[in-house]
Write an enzyme that holds these catalytic residues in place. Sequence first.
Site, PDB file in Angstrom:
ATOM      1  N   HIS A   1      10.694   1.640  -6.414  1.00 11.17           N
ATOM      2  CA  HIS A   1      11.921   0.865  -6.291  1.00 11.17           C
ATOM      3  C   HIS A   1      11.633  -0.539  -5.759  1.00 11.17           C
ATOM      4  CE1 HIS A   1      14.890   4.503  -6.333  1.00 11.17           C
ATOM      5  NE2 HIS A   1      13.963   4.578  -7.267  1.00 11.17           N
TER       6      HIS A   1
ATOM      7  N   GLU B   1      12.926  -2.314  -3.430  1.00 14.03           N
ATOM      8  CA  GLU B   1      12.847  -2.474  -1.977  1.00 14.03           C
ATOM      9  C   GLU B   1      11.461  -2.082  -1.470  1.00 14.03           C
ATOM     10  OE1 GLU B   1      15.085  -0.882  -3.799  1.00 14.03           O
ATOM     11  OE2 GLU B   1      16.998  -0.636  -2.788  1.00 14.03           O
TER      12      GLU B   1
ATOM     13  N   CYS C   1      18.757   3.188  -2.068  1.00 14.66           N
ATOM     14  CA  CYS C   1      18.795   4.656  -2.081  1.00 14.66           C
ATOM     15  C   CYS C   1      18.263   5.186  -0.745  1.00 14.66           C
ATOM     16  CB  CYS C   1      17.973   5.205  -3.248  1.00 14.66           C
ATOM     17  SG  CYS C   1      16.193   5.117  -2.978  1.00 14.66           S
TER      18      CYS C   1
ATOM     19  N   CYS D   1      14.485   4.430  -0.063  1.00 15.47           N
ATOM     20  CA  CYS D   1      14.242   3.036   0.331  1.00 15.47           C
ATOM     21  C   CYS D   1      14.820   2.763   1.707  1.00 15.47           C
ATOM     22  CB  CYS D   1      14.818   2.082  -0.709  1.00 15.47           C
ATOM     23  SG  CYS D   1      13.880   2.122  -2.246  1.00 15.47           S
TER      24      CYS D   1
END
Length: 183
Positions: free
Chosen positions: A96, A98, A122, A125
């Site tokens: 992801h 992040e 999410c 993260c």
Amino acid sequence: MDTDSNRKRQRYLTWDQYFMAVALVSAERSKDPVTQVGACIVNADNRIVGACIVNADNRIVGIGYNGMPNGCSDDDMPWGKNSKDILNTKKLYVCHAEMNAIVNKICADIRGCKMYVTLYPCNNCAKIIIQSGIKHVVYFDDKNRHKDEAKASQYMFDKAGITIRKYNSTSTQLNIGTLKSRL
Ligand SMILES: Nc1ccn([C@H]2C[C@H](O)[C@@H](COP(=O)(O)O)O2)c(=O)n1
Ligand SMILES: [Zn+2]
């Protein structure tokens, strides 16, 4: 003398617009056919190092977007998410935005920093954000907010004392969407 020429430009980007624009442009690097996410980490605090206060305001210290792990060719990895075989979906593989911004950081310590991200983080993260010491999150879109993952993020951010707020596009003079359309 033309007094107008002595005045500073009025419609320059605010810091919020600037960093969210960096996150939005970074998202455009993503190969994900459905959702492109970008993240930008910014030095947001004056910090005490030894006997000195280091003015570290508003410097970009990490950028990322969602993509496959290094060494895993984008062309060999699955990009769908609806296969019956979860091993044949992106879910188990994509890093992801992040997470990538955090692991790509260009300084040793990002405690106290702020993250601009184009989509609400999410739960996985959120955990990495908390553990990295980031203290503030600004997100652009919350289309995933109804999901349990996002609810878990909110719960953990609250517990950990992380502030999270939606990017405020109405209070700003410049629409980042128009910037994107100029590229
Ligand atoms: N905060 C987030 C949320 C999602 N992502 C990535 C992970 C996937 O590449 C994509 C989500 O795919 P979808 O389920 O919408 O098809 O976005 C992220 O990087 N950061
Ligand atoms: Zn995530």
